[in-house]
Design a protein around this motif. Structure first.
Motif, PDB file in Angstrom:
ATOM      1  N   ALA A  76     -14.686   5.953   7.442  1.00  0.00           N
ATOM      2  CA  ALA A  76     -15.860   5.821   7.715  1.00  0.00           C
ATOM      3  C   ALA A  76     -15.468   5.375   5.325  1.00  0.00           C
ATOM      4  N   TRP A  77     -14.733   5.777   4.805  1.00  0.00           N
ATOM      5  CA  TRP A  77     -14.057   4.907   3.668  1.00  0.00           C
ATOM      6  C   TRP A  77     -13.240   4.185   3.406  1.00  0.00           C
ATOM      7  N   ILE A  78     -12.524   3.515   4.305  1.00  0.00           N
ATOM      8  CA  ILE A  78     -12.177   2.424   4.392  1.00  0.00           C
ATOM      9  C   ILE A  78     -12.858   1.519   5.222  1.00  0.00           C
ATOM     10  N   SER A  79     -14.106   1.723   6.505  1.00  0.00           N
ATOM     11  CA  SER A  79     -14.936   1.147   7.179  1.00  0.00           C
ATOM     12  C   SER A  79     -15.919   0.006   5.781  1.00  0.00           C
ATOM     13  N   LYS A  80     -15.695   0.303   4.723  1.00  0.00           N
ATOM     14  CA  LYS A  80     -16.300  -0.856   3.597  1.00  0.00           C
ATOM     15  C   LYS A  80     -16.217  -1.004   3.074  1.00  0.00           C
ATOM     16  N   ALA A  81     -14.645  -2.132   3.818  1.00  0.00           N
ATOM     17  CA  ALA A  81     -13.501  -3.037   2.718  1.00  0.00           C
ATOM     18  C   ALA A  81     -14.074  -4.195   3.726  1.00  0.00           C
ATOM     19  N   PRO A  82     -13.706  -5.247   2.994  1.00  0.00           N
ATOM     20  CA  PRO A  82     -13.909  -6.040   1.510  1.00  0.00           C
ATOM     21  C   PRO A  82     -14.926  -4.880   0.814  1.00  0.00           C
ATOM     22  N   ASN A  83     -15.967  -4.812   0.920  1.00  0.00           N
ATOM     23  CA  ASN A  83     -16.811  -5.062   0.072  1.00  0.00           C
ATOM     24  C   ASN A  83     -16.410  -3.909  -1.067  1.00  0.00           C
ATOM     25  N   ILE A  84     -15.626  -3.101  -0.608  1.00  0.00           N
ATOM     26  CA  ILE A  84     -15.418  -1.494  -1.848  1.00  0.00           C
ATOM     27  C   ILE A  84     -15.169  -2.107  -2.985  1.00  0.00           C
ATOM     28  N   THR A  85     -15.727  -0.937  -3.247  1.00  0.00           N
ATOM     29  CA  THR A  85     -15.893  -0.749  -4.880  1.00  0.00           C
ATOM     30  C   THR A  85     -14.223  -0.498  -5.405  1.00  0.00           C
ATOM     31  N   PRO A  86     -13.297  -0.177  -6.389  1.00  0.00           N
ATOM     32  CA  PRO A  86     -12.516   0.654  -6.920  1.00  0.00           C
ATOM     33  C   PRO A  86     -12.853   1.525  -7.138  1.00  0.00           C
ATOM     34  N   SER A  87     -11.881   2.583  -6.279  1.00  0.00           N
ATOM     35  CA  SER A  87     -12.162   3.770  -7.039  1.00  0.00           C
ATOM     36  C   SER A  87     -11.151   4.422  -8.326  1.00  0.00           C
ATOM     37  N   THR A  88     -11.606   5.676  -8.652  1.00  0.00           N
ATOM     38  CA  THR A  88     -10.580   6.933  -8.925  1.00  0.00           C
ATOM     39  C   THR A  88     -10.341   7.482  -7.761  1.00  0.00           C
ATOM     40  N   ALA A  89      -8.809   8.324  -7.754  1.00  0.00           N
ATOM     41  CA  ALA A  89      -8.228   9.075  -6.846  1.00  0.00           C
ATOM     42  C   ALA A  89      -7.508  10.208  -7.445  1.00  0.00           C
ATOM     43  N   VAL A  90      -7.966  11.312  -6.660  1.00  0.00           N
ATOM     44  CA  VAL A  90      -7.175  12.569  -7.254  1.00  0.00           C
ATOM     45  C   VAL A  90      -5.973  13.052  -5.814  1.00  0.00           C
ATOM     46  N   ILE A  91      -4.973  13.412  -6.777  1.00  0.00           N
ATOM     47  CA  ILE A  91      -4.180  13.970  -6.051  1.00  0.00           C
ATOM     48  C   ILE A  91      -3.588  15.391  -5.945  1.00  0.00           C
ATOM     49  N   GLU A  92      -4.512  16.557  -5.885  1.00  0.00           N
ATOM     50  CA  GLU A  92      -3.283  17.976  -6.588  1.00  0.00           C
ATOM     51  C   GLU A  92      -2.251  17.935  -5.403  1.00  0.00           C
ATOM     52  N   ALA A  93      -1.328  18.647  -6.648  1.00  0.00           N
ATOM     53  CA  ALA A  93       0.136  19.737  -5.798  1.00  0.00           C
ATOM     54  C   ALA A  93      -0.648  20.771  -5.350  1.00  0.00           C
ATOM     55  N   GLN A  94      -0.708  21.481  -4.693  1.00  0.00           N
ATOM     56  CA  GLN A  94      -0.989  23.235  -4.406  1.00  0.00           C
ATOM     57  C   GLN A  94       0.201  23.710  -4.052  1.00  0.00           C
ATOM     58  N   ALA A 102      -0.271  20.525  -9.651  1.00  0.00           N
ATOM     59  CA  ALA A 102       0.365  19.334 -10.747  1.00  0.00           C
ATOM     60  C   ALA A 102      -0.552  18.122 -10.161  1.00  0.00           C
ATOM     61  N   GLY A 103      -1.674  18.001 -11.008  1.00  0.00           N
ATOM     62  CA  GLY A 103      -2.649  16.266 -10.127  1.00  0.00           C
ATOM     63  C   GLY A 103      -1.863  15.170 -11.207  1.00  0.00           C
ATOM     64  N   TRP A 104      -2.862  14.315 -10.677  1.00  0.00           N
ATOM     65  CA  TRP A 104      -3.030  12.946 -10.673  1.00  0.00           C
ATOM     66  C   TRP A 104      -3.488  12.059 -10.628  1.00  0.00           C
ATOM     67  N   GLN A 105      -3.941  11.313 -11.134  1.00  0.00           N
ATOM     68  CA  GLN A 105      -5.348  10.911 -11.638  1.00  0.00           C
ATOM     69  C   GLN A 105      -4.854   9.133 -11.603  1.00  0.00           C
ATOM     70  N   LEU A 106      -5.019   8.695 -10.291  1.00  0.00           N
ATOM     71  CA  LEU A 106      -4.728   6.836  -9.851  1.00  0.00           C
ATOM     72  C   LEU A 106      -5.976   5.831 -10.011  1.00  0.00           C
ATOM     73  N   SER A 107      -6.535   5.333 -10.461  1.00  0.00           N
ATOM     74  CA  SER A 107      -7.242   4.333 -11.055  1.00  0.00           C
ATOM     75  C   SER A 107      -7.239   3.039 -10.342  1.00  0.00           C
ATOM     76  N   GLN A 108      -9.061   2.553 -10.342  1.00  0.00           N
ATOM     77  CA  GLN A 108      -8.749   1.592  -9.730  1.00  0.00           C
ATOM     78  C   GLN A 108      -8.255   1.581  -8.688  1.00  0.00           C
ATOM     79  N   VAL A 109      -8.521   2.604  -7.427  1.00  0.00           N
ATOM     80  CA  VAL A 109      -7.714   2.605  -5.772  1.00  0.00           C
ATOM     81  C   VAL A 109      -8.664   1.850  -5.298  1.00  0.00           C
ATOM     82  N   VAL A 110      -7.430   1.293  -4.353  1.00  0.00           N
ATOM     83  CA  VAL A 110      -8.081   0.459  -2.618  1.00  0.00           C
ATOM     84  C   VAL A 110      -7.600   1.165  -1.620  1.00  0.00           C
TER      85      VAL A 110
END
Length: 141
Positions: A76-94, A102-110
């Motif tokens: 659903a997220w990928i189907s918005k490409a190529p008009n997708i707006t860069p997003s913020t992603a959060v990856i959390e290790a559990q 631990a956690g990491w934040q990625l900026s301008q994710v596509v």
């Protein structure tokens, strides 16, 4: 002081702009590289200057076993490409009991690529899917 929250039995929970994509069993590519430029100084033959120029971020690859509905939020997220707006992603290790390690934040994710399982009858194995993300920055969370 001993850290009792260690990364054993890790899974990775991924959110894009607050929307959860689910848990992944592997995460590869979290990192940053400082690109260096070499400069030779005239008249100085004893060394070469190494100057930092920019940061380079590798793509992040997340993989997991396919389950009922696991691919739906990703596609659903990928189907918005190529008009997708860069997003913020959060990856959390559990850890195995769901505690955040631990956690990491990625900026301008596509999204770069999604690949589903290889459907071959020759050998029974766990079916997996992989999501690849490009980004322009990483920070600890």
């Amino acid at each position: 002081m001993e850290d009792t929250k260690i990364a054993v039995g890790v899974s990775y929970v991924v959110k894009i702009d607050g929307e959860q994509l689910g848990e992944f069993s592997s995460c590869d590519g979290l990192g940053v590289e400082v690109v260096m430029e070499s400069r030779e100084e005239g008249g100085n033959n004893s060394f070469v200057w190494q100057l930092p120029t920019r940061l380079k971020f590798p793509n992040v690859k997340l993989s997991r076993p396919v389950g009922s509905g696991t691919s739906q939020p990703i596609l659903a997220w990928i189907s918005k490409a190529p008009n997708i707006t860069p997003s913020t992603a959060v990856i959390e290790a559990q850890n195995a009991i769901g505690e955040k390690i631990a956690g990491w934040q990625l900026s301008q994710v596509v999204p770069v690529r999604w690949s589903g399982p290889s459907l071959t009858p020759d050998q029974p194995k766990v079916l997996t899917e992989t999501l690849e993300l490009a980004h322009h920055g990483i920070s600890g969370e």
